[in-house]
Motif scaffolding. Structure first.
Motif, PDB file in Angstrom:
ATOM      1  N   MET A   1       0.844  -1.190   0.000  1.00 21.55           N
ATOM      2  CA  MET A   1       0.000   0.000   0.000  1.00 21.55           C
ATOM      3  C   MET A   1       0.879   1.239   0.000  1.00 21.55           C
ATOM      4  O   MET A   1       1.882   1.299   0.704  1.00 21.55           O
ATOM      5  N   VAL A   2       0.489   2.222  -0.757  1.00 16.35           N
ATOM      6  CA  VAL A   2       1.179   3.507  -0.783  1.00 16.35           C
ATOM      7  C   VAL A   2       0.346   4.499   0.021  1.00 16.35           C
ATOM      8  O   VAL A   2      -0.849   4.669  -0.223  1.00 16.35           O
ATOM      9  N   TRP A   3       1.005   5.139   0.973  1.00 15.19           N
ATOM     10  CA  TRP A   3       0.366   6.138   1.826  1.00 15.19           C
ATOM     11  C   TRP A   3       1.013   7.490   1.511  1.00 15.19           C
ATOM     12  O   TRP A   3       1.889   7.935   2.229  1.00 15.19           O
ATOM     13  N   SER A   4       0.608   8.108   0.424  1.00 16.56           N
ATOM     14  CA  SER A   4       1.175   9.403   0.045  1.00 16.56           C
ATOM     15  C   SER A   4       0.655  10.502   0.961  1.00 16.56           C
ATOM     16  O   SER A   4      -0.554  10.624   1.179  1.00 16.56           O
ATOM     17  N   ILE A   5       1.588  11.293   1.474  1.00 14.87           N
ATOM     18  CA  ILE A   5       1.250  12.417   2.342  1.00 14.87           C
ATOM     19  C   ILE A   5       0.787  13.582   1.488  1.00 14.87           C
ATOM     20  O   ILE A   5       1.503  14.030   0.593  1.00 14.87           O
ATOM     21  N   THR A   6      -0.416  14.068   1.761  1.00 13.58           N
ATOM     22  CA  THR A   6      -0.931  15.273   1.129  1.00 13.58           C
ATOM     23  C   THR A   6      -1.258  16.242   2.261  1.00 13.58           C
ATOM     24  O   THR A   6      -2.323  16.145   2.886  1.00 13.58           O
ATOM     25  N   PRO A   7      -0.320  17.158   2.579  1.00 16.63           N
ATOM     26  CA  PRO A   7      -0.532  18.064   3.716  1.00 16.63           C
ATOM     27  C   PRO A   7      -1.884  18.779   3.653  1.00 16.63           C
ATOM     28  O   PRO A   7      -2.296  19.261   2.601  1.00 16.63           O
ATOM     29  N   GLY A   8      -2.557  18.801   4.792  1.00 21.14           N
ATOM     30  CA  GLY A   8      -3.843  19.479   4.902  1.00 21.14           C
ATOM     31  C   GLY A   8      -5.008  18.722   4.301  1.00 21.14           C
ATOM     32  O   GLY A   8      -6.152  19.159   4.404  1.00 21.14           O
ATOM     33  N   GLU A   9      -4.737  17.565   3.656  1.00 21.60           N
ATOM     34  CA  GLU A   9      -5.814  16.812   3.008  1.00 21.60           C
ATOM     35  C   GLU A   9      -5.925  15.383   3.502  1.00 21.60           C
ATOM     36  O   GLU A   9      -7.018  14.905   3.765  1.00 21.60           O
ATOM     37  N   GLY A  10      -4.786  14.680   3.606  1.00 24.02           N
ATOM     38  CA  GLY A  10      -4.884  13.295   4.043  1.00 24.02           C
ATOM     39  C   GLY A  10      -3.632  12.488   3.806  1.00 24.02           C
ATOM     40  O   GLY A  10      -2.566  13.005   3.483  1.00 24.02           O
ATOM     41  N   LEU A  11      -3.798  11.174   3.955  1.00 20.51           N
ATOM     42  CA  LEU A  11      -2.713  10.212   3.827  1.00 20.51           C
ATOM     43  C   LEU A  11      -3.243   9.034   3.023  1.00 20.51           C
ATOM     44  O   LEU A  11      -4.171   8.346   3.462  1.00 20.51           O
ATOM     45  N   GLY A  12      -2.659   8.807   1.841  1.00 18.32           N
ATOM     46  CA  GLY A  12      -3.153   7.742   0.971  1.00 18.32           C
ATOM     47  C   GLY A  12      -4.625   7.943   0.701  1.00 18.32           C
ATOM     48  O   GLY A  12      -5.062   9.061   0.407  1.00 18.32           O
ATOM     49  N   GLY A  72       5.318   2.196   3.382  1.00  9.12           N
ATOM     50  CA  GLY A  72       4.882   2.886   2.177  1.00  9.12           C
ATOM     51  C   GLY A  72       4.411   4.304   2.385  1.00  9.12           C
ATOM     52  O   GLY A  72       3.680   4.833   1.553  1.00  9.12           O
ATOM     53  N   VAL A  73       4.829   4.959   3.486  1.00  5.65           N
ATOM     54  CA  VAL A  73       4.488   6.366   3.693  1.00  5.65           C
ATOM     55  C   VAL A  73       5.446   7.186   2.830  1.00  5.65           C
ATOM     56  O   VAL A  73       6.661   7.135   3.017  1.00  5.65           O
ATOM     57  N   LEU A  74       4.889   7.925   1.875  1.00  6.95           N
ATOM     58  CA  LEU A  74       5.702   8.671   0.912  1.00  6.95           C
ATOM     59  C   LEU A  74       5.399  10.161   0.971  1.00  6.95           C
ATOM     60  O   LEU A  74       4.256  10.562   1.187  1.00  6.95           O
ATOM     61  N   PHE A  75       6.448  10.948   0.739  1.00  5.97           N
ATOM     62  CA  PHE A  75       6.282  12.384   0.535  1.00  5.97           C
ATOM     63  C   PHE A  75       6.968  12.708  -0.774  1.00  5.97           C
ATOM     64  O   PHE A  75       8.170  12.494  -0.918  1.00  5.97           O
ATOM     65  N   GLU A  76       6.191  13.158  -1.740  1.00 10.69           N
ATOM     66  CA  GLU A  76       6.683  13.464  -3.081  1.00 10.69           C
ATOM     67  C   GLU A  76       7.464  12.286  -3.651  1.00 10.69           C
ATOM     68  O   GLU A  76       8.531  12.433  -4.222  1.00 10.69           O
ATOM     69  N   VAL A 139       4.241  10.940  11.856  1.00 10.09           N
ATOM     70  CA  VAL A 139       3.735  12.112  11.153  1.00 10.09           C
ATOM     71  C   VAL A 139       2.237  12.192  11.433  1.00 10.09           C
ATOM     72  O   VAL A 139       1.542  11.182  11.420  1.00 10.09           O
ATOM     73  N   THR A 140       1.774  13.400  11.739  1.00 10.58           N
ATOM     74  CA  THR A 140       0.360  13.635  12.008  1.00 10.58           C
ATOM     75  C   THR A 140      -0.155  14.660  11.012  1.00 10.58           C
ATOM     76  O   THR A 140       0.473  15.699  10.803  1.00 10.58           O
ATOM     77  N   LEU A 141      -1.294  14.358  10.409  1.00  9.56           N
ATOM     78  CA  LEU A 141      -1.944  15.264   9.469  1.00  9.56           C
ATOM     79  C   LEU A 141      -3.268  15.731  10.052  1.00  9.56           C
ATOM     80  O   LEU A 141      -4.007  14.941  10.644  1.00  9.56           O
ATOM     81  N   TYR A 142      -3.564  17.004   9.876  1.00  4.92           N
ATOM     82  CA  TYR A 142      -4.798  17.600  10.374  1.00  4.92           C
ATOM     83  C   TYR A 142      -5.118  18.806   9.500  1.00  4.92           C
ATOM     84  O   TYR A 142      -4.286  19.247   8.692  1.00  4.92           O
ATOM     85  N   ARG A 143      -6.309  19.338   9.651  1.00  2.00           N
ATOM     86  CA  ARG A 143      -6.690  20.511   8.855  1.00  2.00           C
ATOM     87  C   ARG A 143      -5.834  21.707   9.267  1.00  2.00           C
ATOM     88  O   ARG A 143      -5.683  21.975  10.458  1.00  2.00           O
TER      89      ARG A 143
END
Length: 160
Positions: A1-12, A72-76, A139-143
């Motif tokens: 599984m790929v968990w792409s980090i999208t700041p302010g939006e989500g993860l995968g 599979g946590v990816l950033f760019e 890594v924590t993502l939030y609005r």
């Protein structure tokens, strides 16, 4: 599984604002192993070390936490936890703007992203995976604008 980090939006496939039912419907997520209930209607769902922790308020996903155990946590396109911690922080600062130290975590409040365990403020150094045994990076993502910590008491920093 790929968990792409999208700041302010989500993860995968996890997107902030999803309902608990929508998260459970994702093939990899399914039902949680444990649900922790906290103050103010907060609920956290734990599905094991290999999956992100999901936090909800009023049935909306408000926070996603991924430890280094989630593969599979990816950033760019780059493996977030395999990369050099100092380089990841610099890249994030270049792309996301100002970084602050908040409760010993590096916080990018304008982007809705917080890093735990990447930087040791007392020793003023980054985590060194090649020599340190105890790895608690997350890594924590939030609005953006809804920092889960006490960012009003944070210290501005720069690693550029």
């Amino acid at each position: 599984m790929v968990w792409s980090i999208t700041p302010g939006e989500g993860l995968g496939p996890l997107r902030l604002g999803m309902s608990r039912a929508e998260v459970e419907a994702l093939p990899l997520m399914g039902r949680p192993q444990h649900v922790y209930r906290g103050a103010g209607g907060r609920q956290m769902e734990y599905r094991g070390l290999g999956l992100p922790i999901c936090e909800y308020r009023e049935d909306a996903l408000v926070r996603i936490v991924s430890s280094r155990h989630v593969e599979g946590v990816l950033f760019e396109g780059e493996d977030f936890f395999a990369a050099d911690p100092s380089e990841i922080v610099r890249r994030l600062e270049e792309r996301l703007g100002n970084v602050a130290l908040c409760q010993e975590q590096l916080c990018f409040p304008a982007a809705g992203l917080t890093l735990g365990g990447f930087y040791e403020p007392h020793d003023r150094r980054f985590f060194q995976p090649e020599i340190e045994y105890h790895d608690e990076r997350s890594v924590t993502l939030y609005r953006p604008g809804s920092c889960p910590g006490t960012c009003e008491n944070s210290d501005a920093m720069s690693f550029l």
